[in-house]
Design an enzyme around this catalytic site. Structure first.
Site, PDB file in Angstrom:
ATOM      1  N   CYS A   2       0.837  -1.194   0.000  1.00  0.00           N
ATOM      2  CA  CYS A   2       0.000   0.000   0.000  1.00  0.00           C
ATOM      3  C   CYS A   2       0.873   1.245   0.000  1.00  0.00           C
ATOM      4  O   CYS A   2       2.076   1.187   0.204  1.00  0.00           O
ATOM      5  CB  CYS A   2      -0.902   0.004   1.215  1.00  0.00           C
ATOM      6  SG  CYS A   2      -1.778  -1.535   1.520  1.00  0.00           S
ATOM      7  N   ARG A  27       2.605   0.436  -6.954  1.00  0.00           N
ATOM      8  CA  ARG A  27       2.763  -0.548  -5.891  1.00  0.00           C
ATOM      9  C   ARG A  27       1.598  -1.523  -5.840  1.00  0.00           C
ATOM     10  O   ARG A  27       1.685  -2.558  -5.185  1.00  0.00           O
ATOM     11  CB  ARG A  27       2.895   0.164  -4.540  1.00  0.00           C
ATOM     12  CG  ARG A  27       4.145   1.009  -4.427  1.00  0.00           C
ATOM     13  CD  ARG A  27       4.094   1.930  -3.241  1.00  0.00           C
ATOM     14  NE  ARG A  27       4.213   1.217  -1.993  1.00  0.00           N
ATOM     15  CZ  ARG A  27       5.350   1.021  -1.340  1.00  0.00           C
ATOM     16  NH1 ARG A  27       6.474   1.472  -1.843  1.00  0.00           N
ATOM     17  NH2 ARG A  27       5.379   0.386  -0.201  1.00  0.00           N
ATOM     18  N   TRP A  74      -4.137  -2.135  -0.554  1.00  0.00           N
ATOM     19  CA  TRP A  74      -4.162  -3.469  -1.144  1.00  0.00           C
ATOM     20  C   TRP A  74      -4.758  -4.384  -0.092  1.00  0.00           C
ATOM     21  O   TRP A  74      -4.208  -4.555   0.988  1.00  0.00           O
ATOM     22  CB  TRP A  74      -2.749  -3.905  -1.514  1.00  0.00           C
ATOM     23  CG  TRP A  74      -2.655  -5.152  -2.327  1.00  0.00           C
ATOM     24  CD1 TRP A  74      -2.832  -5.279  -3.671  1.00  0.00           C
ATOM     25  CD2 TRP A  74      -2.316  -6.459  -1.841  1.00  0.00           C
ATOM     26  NE1 TRP A  74      -2.629  -6.584  -4.056  1.00  0.00           N
ATOM     27  CE2 TRP A  74      -2.313  -7.337  -2.960  1.00  0.00           C
ATOM     28  CE3 TRP A  74      -2.024  -6.988  -0.582  1.00  0.00           C
ATOM     29  CZ2 TRP A  74      -2.031  -8.690  -2.843  1.00  0.00           C
ATOM     30  CZ3 TRP A  74      -1.740  -8.341  -0.468  1.00  0.00           C
ATOM     31  CH2 TRP A  74      -1.741  -9.176  -1.594  1.00  0.00           C
ATOM     32  N   GLY A 103       0.333  -2.820   6.123  1.00  0.00           N
ATOM     33  CA  GLY A 103       0.762  -3.955   6.914  1.00  0.00           C
ATOM     34  C   GLY A 103      -0.390  -4.654   7.604  1.00  0.00           C
ATOM     35  O   GLY A 103      -1.552  -4.522   7.227  1.00  0.00           O
ATOM     36  N   GLU A 486      11.273 -17.817 -14.923  1.00  0.00           N
ATOM     37  CA  GLU A 486      11.012 -16.376 -14.900  1.00  0.00           C
ATOM     38  C   GLU A 486      10.130 -15.957 -16.070  1.00  0.00           C
ATOM     39  O   GLU A 486       9.246 -15.108 -15.932  1.00  0.00           O
ATOM     40  CB  GLU A 486      12.340 -15.609 -14.902  1.00  0.00           C
ATOM     41  CG  GLU A 486      12.203 -14.093 -14.949  1.00  0.00           C
ATOM     42  CD  GLU A 486      11.490 -13.494 -13.747  1.00  0.00           C
ATOM     43  OE1 GLU A 486      11.131 -12.302 -13.830  1.00  0.00           O
ATOM     44  OE2 GLU A 486      11.275 -14.194 -12.732  1.00  0.00           O
ATOM     45  N   LYS A 490       6.486 -14.134 -15.720  1.00  0.00           N
ATOM     46  CA  LYS A 490       6.145 -12.862 -16.357  1.00  0.00           C
ATOM     47  C   LYS A 490       4.844 -12.969 -17.143  1.00  0.00           C
ATOM     48  O   LYS A 490       4.000 -12.085 -17.100  1.00  0.00           O
ATOM     49  CB  LYS A 490       7.287 -12.407 -17.273  1.00  0.00           C
ATOM     50  CG  LYS A 490       8.473 -11.845 -16.549  1.00  0.00           C
ATOM     51  CD  LYS A 490       8.147 -10.517 -15.905  1.00  0.00           C
ATOM     52  CE  LYS A 490       8.794 -10.260 -14.591  1.00  0.00           C
ATOM     53  NZ  LYS A 490       8.761 -11.210 -13.531  1.00  0.00           N
ATOM     54  N   GLU A 493       1.935 -13.083 -14.714  1.00  0.00           N
ATOM     55  CA  GLU A 493       1.712 -11.836 -13.993  1.00  0.00           C
ATOM     56  C   GLU A 493       0.942 -10.813 -14.817  1.00  0.00           C
ATOM     57  O   GLU A 493       0.029 -10.161 -14.310  1.00  0.00           O
ATOM     58  CB  GLU A 493       3.054 -11.225 -13.569  1.00  0.00           C
ATOM     59  CG  GLU A 493       3.727 -11.921 -12.408  1.00  0.00           C
ATOM     60  CD  GLU A 493       5.053 -11.286 -12.066  1.00  0.00           C
ATOM     61  OE1 GLU A 493       5.288 -11.016 -10.882  1.00  0.00           O
ATOM     62  OE2 GLU A 493       5.869 -11.045 -12.988  1.00  0.00           O
ATOM     63  N   HIS A 509       8.138 -37.111 -17.815  1.00  0.00           N
ATOM     64  CA  HIS A 509       7.743 -37.575 -16.489  1.00  0.00           C
ATOM     65  C   HIS A 509       6.417 -36.951 -16.048  1.00  0.00           C
ATOM     66  O   HIS A 509       6.154 -36.841 -14.849  1.00  0.00           O
ATOM     67  CB  HIS A 509       8.845 -37.264 -15.469  1.00  0.00           C
ATOM     68  CG  HIS A 509      10.123 -37.975 -15.760  1.00  0.00           C
ATOM     69  ND1 HIS A 509      10.276 -39.339 -15.588  1.00  0.00           N
ATOM     70  CD2 HIS A 509      11.309 -37.520 -16.252  1.00  0.00           C
ATOM     71  CE1 HIS A 509      11.501 -39.687 -15.937  1.00  0.00           C
ATOM     72  NE2 HIS A 509      12.146 -38.602 -16.349  1.00  0.00           N
ATOM     73  N   LYS A 608       3.617  -4.276  -5.700  1.00  0.00           N
ATOM     74  CA  LYS A 608       5.032  -4.178  -6.039  1.00  0.00           C
ATOM     75  C   LYS A 608       5.925  -4.634  -4.893  1.00  0.00           C
ATOM     76  O   LYS A 608       6.836  -5.438  -5.073  1.00  0.00           O
ATOM     77  CB  LYS A 608       5.374  -2.731  -6.423  1.00  0.00           C
ATOM     78  CG  LYS A 608       6.819  -2.531  -6.863  1.00  0.00           C
ATOM     79  CD  LYS A 608       7.130  -3.324  -8.109  1.00  0.00           C
ATOM     80  CE  LYS A 608       8.535  -3.099  -8.603  1.00  0.00           C
ATOM     81  NZ  LYS A 608       8.856  -3.982  -9.720  1.00  0.00           N
TER      82      LYS A 608
END
Length: 613
Positions: A2, A27, A74, A103, A486, A490, A493, A509, A608
């Site tokens: 936040c 963020r 958030w 928090g 990665e 991406k 996301e 497998h 973020k």
């Protein structure tokens, strides 16, 4: 996570408060609000829309105030509704308290019960409202807002950064931090509170980073800081190097695109001291580095998300080049493990923000288990992780606004490669000629990255084929397997396409059952010792009707054919190849997201800097 902005001034601060949280939109957030003191009363505006909607509300109301707080939330406790949006108020007997909070207060339930017993009612599902009533009960008893927050904060457990305003003290903003970042900005005739220096970049460059447990009283004329034990303290004033241009998109459509193209410069800045040197020295990581590295027998890397993938790449480097055993742990898991500690362990934490709650907790857990030697690789010089570690390496990526990390990742890899070489040299596994050769490769790395960026038009063409897909597989082998991970992250996301990465040898497998004509398979194909093995795995995909999208080195023997599309990058870059191969994967995720119309820079449900567990 936040965002918090606060101001106490002799002029109207409403525009400043809204401008500040607009700069913190990157963020991640799902609601926003502002509280302000006017005519001896507290008022607020809240919205589940974007900051732009809050701005419209403030302009319609013609809001003016000299003191106030703004916030982007958030959601943690309670859904993203207007009732749960910050600021939260506590009002009774003509006294009004407002609070914004980043928090989690873990012991909010017993405090809530106590406040209910005192007659306070609750209108939200949040833990934050508990803090408002708690402080209100103390101010109502005759204490100042500053003294009340100092007293109450000693009882709060968890991670928090908070800002308070009070109708009885119209010139005062009070802040407190524990486990979540908060800083003070210094002006003339005005002073500020913020969770991120970028919120204040147009107003001041002079900032004070608060320490754990600090409580601060902010007035137009000055600031007063007390440590967690209540004693007054002086904290160092730092000049922020952020500029308004650094957090502007410029000619790019999105921050993510801008930051992908900033990578050559970011890596060059990160490697500046290395690229201009004739040899590598331990003090790149701090004054104690020679002693600490000299006794290092193994490395433990702790990180989350993209930074975890950087650690996985580093494990290959550390073992192959430095000859050191390396373990990589997801920080949120390690913090709850009971690890066996071996003498000579160096714990390395990796983070973009330096405030990642799980990584901070994991470092403290490692230290409590007796691992005294620590190194943080981070993009924020004054962050909690940097202060908690004995050794530090600053990645000079500059502000990274897009939630999906790009340039922070490649600068972390560059830093981890330098660490590998320094350790290899101390362990006598790096001959002088090889050291000079690798420094030369590092010096040319930014130019090589620029060359790779030139494939963007081809990647954009591929993105059209992914636009309607719902799933994708990513394959890599060896040190490039984490790069495939990665790439999958991406794509997930920013485009919301489900993507998974596998070590290519694992196909038979289980994952091979997923492969069909509707499942694109993205393959990282450097011209290394595993290429022939990888080609066998690619044949397995084609035999099941799967379509391959291959990012290959220019000198790799991978030919285009039916169902096999190839983009050639450049000749194999040896151990630095992972840093180059991740760039087109970032571009692919970006362009697929653009075509799908998602909010590229602010993906849904993500933040973020994750400052809560």
């Amino acid at each position: 996570m936040c965002g918090i902005v606060g101001a106490a001034s002799t002029r109207n601060v409403v525009d400043l408060l809204i401008e500040g949280i607009r700069k913190l939109e990157y963020r991640g957030y799902d609601s926003t609000g502002i509280a302000f003191v006017t005519d001896g009363r507290l008022e607020r505006l809240r919205s589940t829309g974007r900051v732009a909607h809050l701005d419209e509300l403030a302009r319609e109301r013609r809001v003016e105030a000299n003191t106030g707080l703004s916030h982007t939330r958030w959601a943690t406790h309670g859904a993203p509704t207007e009732a749960n949006a910050h600021p939260h108020f506590s009002a009774r007997d003509g006294l009004e308290i407002g609070v914004v909070h980043n928090g989690i207060v873990e012991n909010h339930e017993p405090i809530r019960a106590r406040m209910k017993a005192l007659g306070y009612g609750f209108s939200s599902e949040t833990d934050t409202e508990v803090m408002a009533h708690h402080v209100h009960s103390l101010v109502a008893g005759g204490r100042s807002l500053f003294e009340s927050v100092k007293t109450a904060s000693r009882e709060w457990q968890g991670a928090y950064a908070v800002g308070f305003v009070c109708s009885r003290e119209p010139e005062v903003v009070v802040g407190a931090r524990q486990g979540s970042p908060l800083l003070v900005g210094l002006g003339r005739g005005e002073n500020f509170l913020a969770s991120d220096a970028s919120a204040l970049v147009t107003r001041t460059r002079e900032v004070i980073y608060l320490e754990e447990g600090d409580v601060v009283e902010v007035r137009p004329q000055g600031v007063t800081i007390c440590a967690g034990d209540g004693r007054p303290v002086e904290r160092a004033v730092t000049r922020s190097e952020l500029s308004a241009d650094a957090i502007d998109k410029g000619p790019y459509a999105h921050y993510m695109q801008k930051e992908i193209f900033e990578q050559p410069g970011a890596v060059a800045n990160t490697l500046e001291m290395v690229a201009n040197a004739q040899s590598l020295v331990p003090n790149l990581f701090g004054a104690e580095a020679s002693d600490i590295f000299g006794r290092t027998k193994q490395v433990l890397l702790l990180a989350c998300g993209t930074s975890f993938h950087a650690g996985l790449v580093a494990r290959y480097w550390l073992e192959a080049v430095a000859g050191l055993p390396a373990t990589v742990e997801i920080a949120s898991e390690f913090r709850y493990r009971d690890p066996v500690v071996q003498p000579g362990t160096l714990v390395v934490t990796i983070s973009q923000s330096g405030e990642t709650a799980d990584t901070l907790a994991a470092l403290k857990h490692a230290q409590a288990r007796g691992i005294a030697d620590s190194l943080t690789i981070c993009n924020a010089p004054e962050s909690s992780l940097m202060r908690a570690s004995r050794l530090r390496f600053l990645t000079r990526a500059g502000p990274e606004i897009g939630v999906a990390s790009t340039k922070a990742f490649t600068t972390q890899l560059a830093a981890l490669f330098v660490l590998t070489l320094v350790l290899a040299k101390l362990k006598r596994r790096l001959a002088p000629g090889r050291e000079a050769e690798l420094i030369t490769q590092l010096r040319h790395l930014p130019r090589a990255m620029e060359s790779v960026l030139a494939v963007e038009p081809q990647v954009r063409d591929w993105a059209r084929r992914f636009q309607a897909k719902h799933h994708a597989l990513f394959l890599g082998r060896g040190v490039h397997f984490p790069i495939a991970m990665e790439g999958a992250l991406k794509l997930k996301e920013v485009s919301y396409i489900h993507a998974e990465a596998y070590a290519a040898g694992e196909l038979k497998h289980g994952p091979l059952a997923l492969v069909d004509a509707d499942m694109p398979v993205v393959t990282v194909a450097p011209n290394d010792q595993l290429l022939e093995k990888l080609k066998s795995n690619m044949h397995e995909v084609r035999a099941r009707g799967g379509e391959l999208y291959v990012f290959a080195d220019r000198d790799a023997r991978v030919a285009e054919s039916e169902g096999v599309r190839v983009i050639r990058l450049m000749d194999h870059a040896g151990p630095l190849s992972p840093i180059l191969h991740v760039v087109p994967l970032q571009l692919l995720a970006y362009h697929v997201a653009v075509l799908r119309g998602t909010d590229v820079d602010k993906p849904r449900n993500l933040a973020k800097s994750v400052t809560v567990e």
